[in-house]
Scaffold this motif. Structure first.
Motif, PDB file in Angstrom:
ATOM      1  N   THR A 137     -20.679   0.779  17.197  1.00  0.00           N
ATOM      2  CA  THR A 137     -19.323  -0.109  16.735  1.00  0.00           C
ATOM      3  C   THR A 137     -19.050   0.161  15.507  1.00  0.00           C
ATOM      4  O   THR A 137     -19.853   0.641  14.476  1.00  0.00           O
ATOM      5  CB  THR A 137     -19.667  -1.594  16.822  1.00  0.00           C
ATOM      6  N   ALA A 138     -17.984  -0.278  15.051  1.00  0.00           N
ATOM      7  CA  ALA A 138     -17.334  -0.040  13.696  1.00  0.00           C
ATOM      8  C   ALA A 138     -18.326  -0.849  12.720  1.00  0.00           C
ATOM      9  O   ALA A 138     -18.653  -0.002  11.665  1.00  0.00           O
ATOM     10  CB  ALA A 138     -16.027  -0.350  13.313  1.00  0.00           C
ATOM     11  N   GLY A 139     -18.614  -1.859  12.849  1.00  0.00           N
ATOM     12  CA  GLY A 139     -19.667  -2.791  12.049  1.00  0.00           C
ATOM     13  C   GLY A 139     -20.859  -1.793  11.861  1.00  0.00           C
ATOM     14  O   GLY A 139     -21.314  -2.270  10.526  1.00  0.00           O
ATOM     15  N   GLU A 140     -21.384  -1.242  12.837  1.00  0.00           N
ATOM     16  CA  GLU A 140     -22.728  -0.441  12.571  1.00  0.00           C
ATOM     17  C   GLU A 140     -22.272   0.899  11.895  1.00  0.00           C
ATOM     18  O   GLU A 140     -23.079   1.480  11.198  1.00  0.00           O
ATOM     19  CB  GLU A 140     -23.171   0.012  14.001  1.00  0.00           C
ATOM     20  N   MET A 141     -21.085   1.439  11.855  1.00  0.00           N
ATOM     21  CA  MET A 141     -20.979   2.926  11.548  1.00  0.00           C
ATOM     22  C   MET A 141     -20.291   2.718   9.900  1.00  0.00           C
ATOM     23  O   MET A 141     -20.470   3.890   9.260  1.00  0.00           O
ATOM     24  CB  MET A 141     -19.971   3.630  12.439  1.00  0.00           C
ATOM     25  N   MET A 142     -19.537   1.848   9.752  1.00  0.00           N
ATOM     26  CA  MET A 142     -18.715   1.768   8.567  1.00  0.00           C
ATOM     27  C   MET A 142     -19.490   1.835   7.272  1.00  0.00           C
ATOM     28  O   MET A 142     -20.551   1.439   7.082  1.00  0.00           O
ATOM     29  CB  MET A 142     -17.956   0.528   8.425  1.00  0.00           C
ATOM     30  N   SER A 143     -18.721   2.398   6.164  1.00  0.00           N
ATOM     31  CA  SER A 143     -19.173   2.638   4.990  1.00  0.00           C
ATOM     32  C   SER A 143     -18.817   1.102   4.278  1.00  0.00           C
ATOM     33  O   SER A 143     -17.613   0.657   4.270  1.00  0.00           O
ATOM     34  CB  SER A 143     -18.429   3.831   4.109  1.00  0.00           C
ATOM     35  N   GLU A 144     -19.791   0.466   3.607  1.00  0.00           N
ATOM     36  CA  GLU A 144     -19.336  -0.987   3.112  1.00  0.00           C
ATOM     37  C   GLU A 144     -20.279  -0.758   1.819  1.00  0.00           C
ATOM     38  O   GLU A 144     -21.279  -0.359   1.555  1.00  0.00           O
ATOM     39  CB  GLU A 144     -19.784  -2.012   3.903  1.00  0.00           C
ATOM     40  N   PRO A 145     -19.834  -1.537   0.731  1.00  0.00           N
ATOM     41  CA  PRO A 145     -18.665  -2.384   0.954  1.00  0.00           C
ATOM     42  C   PRO A 145     -17.194  -1.352   0.709  1.00  0.00           C
ATOM     43  O   PRO A 145     -17.529  -0.269   0.261  1.00  0.00           O
ATOM     44  CB  PRO A 145     -18.555  -3.353  -0.410  1.00  0.00           C
ATOM     45  N   ALA A 146     -16.140  -1.528   1.195  1.00  0.00           N
ATOM     46  CA  ALA A 146     -14.974  -0.764   1.097  1.00  0.00           C
ATOM     47  C   ALA A 146     -14.562  -0.414  -0.198  1.00  0.00           C
ATOM     48  O   ALA A 146     -14.613  -1.403  -1.147  1.00  0.00           O
ATOM     49  CB  ALA A 146     -13.815  -1.083   1.970  1.00  0.00           C
ATOM     50  N   VAL A 147     -14.189   0.778  -0.740  1.00  0.00           N
ATOM     51  CA  VAL A 147     -13.530   1.006  -1.920  1.00  0.00           C
ATOM     52  C   VAL A 147     -12.131   0.615  -1.748  1.00  0.00           C
ATOM     53  O   VAL A 147     -11.442   1.306  -1.000  1.00  0.00           O
ATOM     54  CB  VAL A 147     -13.905   2.518  -2.171  1.00  0.00           C
ATOM     55  N   THR A 148     -11.772  -0.130  -2.455  1.00  0.00           N
ATOM     56  CA  THR A 148     -10.301  -0.753  -2.371  1.00  0.00           C
ATOM     57  C   THR A 148      -9.449  -0.604  -3.773  1.00  0.00           C
ATOM     58  O   THR A 148     -10.231  -0.366  -4.820  1.00  0.00           O
ATOM     59  CB  THR A 148     -10.253  -2.265  -1.651  1.00  0.00           C
ATOM     60  N   VAL A 149      -8.244  -0.789  -3.788  1.00  0.00           N
ATOM     61  CA  VAL A 149      -7.554  -0.898  -4.779  1.00  0.00           C
ATOM     62  C   VAL A 149      -6.440  -1.856  -4.624  1.00  0.00           C
ATOM     63  O   VAL A 149      -5.877  -2.083  -3.380  1.00  0.00           O
ATOM     64  CB  VAL A 149      -6.893   0.539  -5.268  1.00  0.00           C
ATOM     65  N   HIS A 150      -5.824  -2.409  -5.664  1.00  0.00           N
ATOM     66  CA  HIS A 150      -4.811  -3.546  -5.604  1.00  0.00           C
ATOM     67  C   HIS A 150      -3.606  -2.529  -5.606  1.00  0.00           C
ATOM     68  O   HIS A 150      -3.110  -1.822  -6.378  1.00  0.00           O
ATOM     69  CB  HIS A 150      -4.855  -4.552  -6.771  1.00  0.00           C
ATOM     70  N   ALA A 151      -2.299  -3.431  -5.015  1.00  0.00           N
ATOM     71  CA  ALA A 151      -0.950  -2.722  -5.177  1.00  0.00           C
ATOM     72  C   ALA A 151      -0.467  -2.607  -6.434  1.00  0.00           C
ATOM     73  O   ALA A 151       0.108  -1.627  -7.002  1.00  0.00           O
ATOM     74  CB  ALA A 151      -0.022  -3.604  -4.417  1.00  0.00           C
ATOM     75  N   ALA A 152      -0.912  -3.628  -7.337  1.00  0.00           N
ATOM     76  CA  ALA A 152      -0.443  -3.574  -8.917  1.00  0.00           C
ATOM     77  C   ALA A 152      -1.210  -2.673  -9.678  1.00  0.00           C
ATOM     78  O   ALA A 152      -1.040  -2.407 -10.798  1.00  0.00           O
ATOM     79  CB  ALA A 152      -0.661  -4.919  -9.436  1.00  0.00           C
ATOM     80  N   SER A 153      -2.296  -1.883  -9.136  1.00  0.00           N
ATOM     81  CA  SER A 153      -3.294  -0.942 -10.000  1.00  0.00           C
ATOM     82  C   SER A 153      -2.372   0.320 -10.337  1.00  0.00           C
ATOM     83  O   SER A 153      -1.470   0.728  -9.428  1.00  0.00           O
ATOM     84  CB  SER A 153      -4.413  -0.601  -9.272  1.00  0.00           C
ATOM     85  N   PRO A 154      -2.754   0.755 -11.424  1.00  0.00           N
ATOM     86  CA  PRO A 154      -2.097   2.205 -11.809  1.00  0.00           C
ATOM     87  C   PRO A 154      -2.430   3.182 -10.774  1.00  0.00           C
ATOM     88  O   PRO A 154      -3.618   3.187 -10.303  1.00  0.00           O
ATOM     89  CB  PRO A 154      -2.498   2.395 -12.951  1.00  0.00           C
ATOM     90  N   THR A 155      -1.402   4.145 -10.558  1.00  0.00           N
ATOM     91  CA  THR A 155      -1.928   5.253  -9.565  1.00  0.00           C
ATOM     92  C   THR A 155      -3.152   5.951 -10.175  1.00  0.00           C
ATOM     93  O   THR A 155      -3.792   6.426  -9.201  1.00  0.00           O
ATOM     94  CB  THR A 155      -0.554   6.144  -9.207  1.00  0.00           C
ATOM     95  N   ALA A 156      -3.013   6.195 -11.479  1.00  0.00           N
ATOM     96  CA  ALA A 156      -4.025   6.864 -12.016  1.00  0.00           C
ATOM     97  C   ALA A 156      -5.337   6.347 -11.574  1.00  0.00           C
ATOM     98  O   ALA A 156      -6.563   6.912 -11.438  1.00  0.00           O
ATOM     99  CB  ALA A 156      -4.159   6.897 -13.425  1.00  0.00           C
ATOM    100  N   GLU A 157      -5.712   4.871 -11.647  1.00  0.00           N
ATOM    101  CA  GLU A 157      -6.866   4.356 -11.127  1.00  0.00           C
ATOM    102  C   GLU A 157      -7.040   4.484  -9.537  1.00  0.00           C
ATOM    103  O   GLU A 157      -8.302   4.810  -9.427  1.00  0.00           O
ATOM    104  CB  GLU A 157      -6.712   2.640 -11.307  1.00  0.00           C
ATOM    105  N   ALA A 158      -6.262   4.745  -8.882  1.00  0.00           N
ATOM    106  CA  ALA A 158      -6.551   4.913  -7.383  1.00  0.00           C
ATOM    107  C   ALA A 158      -6.996   6.492  -7.323  1.00  0.00           C
ATOM    108  O   ALA A 158      -7.856   6.687  -6.444  1.00  0.00           O
ATOM    109  CB  ALA A 158      -5.129   5.090  -6.644  1.00  0.00           C
ATOM    110  N   GLY A 159      -6.442   7.124  -8.124  1.00  0.00           N
ATOM    111  CA  GLY A 159      -6.861   8.920  -8.245  1.00  0.00           C
ATOM    112  C   GLY A 159      -8.058   8.814  -8.659  1.00  0.00           C
ATOM    113  O   GLY A 159      -9.087   9.600  -8.212  1.00  0.00           O
ATOM    114  N   ARG A 160      -8.523   8.142  -9.614  1.00  0.00           N
ATOM    115  CA  ARG A 160     -10.003   8.273 -10.243  1.00  0.00           C
ATOM    116  C   ARG A 160     -11.023   7.812  -9.080  1.00  0.00           C
ATOM    117  O   ARG A 160     -11.978   8.392  -9.132  1.00  0.00           O
ATOM    118  CB  ARG A 160     -10.091   7.283 -11.567  1.00  0.00           C
ATOM    119  N   ALA A 161     -10.418   6.691  -8.494  1.00  0.00           N
ATOM    120  CA  ALA A 161     -11.596   6.121  -7.439  1.00  0.00           C
ATOM    121  C   ALA A 161     -11.537   6.991  -6.082  1.00  0.00           C
ATOM    122  O   ALA A 161     -12.768   7.195  -5.771  1.00  0.00           O
ATOM    123  CB  ALA A 161     -10.991   4.702  -6.936  1.00  0.00           C
ATOM    124  N   MET A 162     -10.584   7.892  -5.653  1.00  0.00           N
ATOM    125  CA  MET A 162     -10.876   8.863  -4.814  1.00  0.00           C
ATOM    126  C   MET A 162     -11.756   9.874  -5.136  1.00  0.00           C
ATOM    127  O   MET A 162     -12.512  10.294  -4.586  1.00  0.00           O
ATOM    128  CB  MET A 162      -9.515   9.396  -4.406  1.00  0.00           C
TER     129      MET A 162
END
Length: 200
Positions: free
Chosen positions: A73-98
């Protein structure tokens, strides 16, 4: 006013396909193929993002245990914790996280961890695909914020395939390097040609 394109919320995709912890291997595979995405967020029962299942996760399970892969199941296969970003975060922050995580997309969450969108590498590249009119408008807006209205009006802004050409006059020659740095910082600008001259 032109779009700023500075935050994740301005470039993210709002319509997101996600799965629950109990989603099956086959169900996730079908979802990825149907929506033509490489990963999906996994949501807890209350809608918070708890992980991500990617094509790589499916392949790992299939290689490790081919006879039982479809029982996972997804719960058994997923990568956790998820790497997330907030909508108000700078695009550069998302790029660095990726880049750090070698990820193709990130779930976008609100302050409570609820899914509000998804941002992909392609979404971040939209910044560099702005049309010239939009880009020139953004540069004019930045000039108005940095200079007086009169001084900004004395500088003509033209965009050509992402290259900004500035002509006109400035109050002093020492302002030219500062002006060029300001324009280069605008997302989507690929080069700057400053032809503005200080008055004699």
């Amino acid at each position: 006013m032109t779009r700023q394109w500075n935050t994740v919320g301005e470039v993210m995709t709002h319509a997101v396909v996600a799965v629950g912890r109990d989603a099956t291997f086959r169900g996730i595979l079908d979802t990825l193929q149907r929506w033509k995405v490489s990963a999906v967020p996994v949501l807890a029962g209350d809608g918070r993002v708890v992980g991500v299942v990617s094509e790589a996760d499916l392949l790992t399970v299939q290689d490790r245990d081919p006879d039982r892969a479809e029982a996972f199941t997804a719960g058994e296969m997923m990568s956790e914790p998820a790497v997330t970003v907030h909508a108000a975060s700078p695009t550069a922050e998302a790029g660095r996280a990726m880049a750090r995580g070698h990820l193709k997309r990130l779930p976008v969450v609100d302050d409570e961890g609820y899914l509000v969108g998804i941002v992909s590498r392609g979404d971040l590249l939209k910044i560099h695909l702005r049309d010239d009119e939009d880009l020139a408008g953004q540069v004019r807006f930045e000039l108005l914020a940095a200079l007086s209205t009169e001084r900004a009006a004395a500088v003509d802004v033209r965009a050509e395939e992402g290259r900004i050409v500035l002509t006109g006059t400035l109050p002093e020659a020492s302002a030219l390097p500062v002006l060029e740095r300001l324009v280069r910082a605008v997302p989507g600008v690929v080069d700057v040609d400053v032809r503005a001259l200080a008055p004699a």
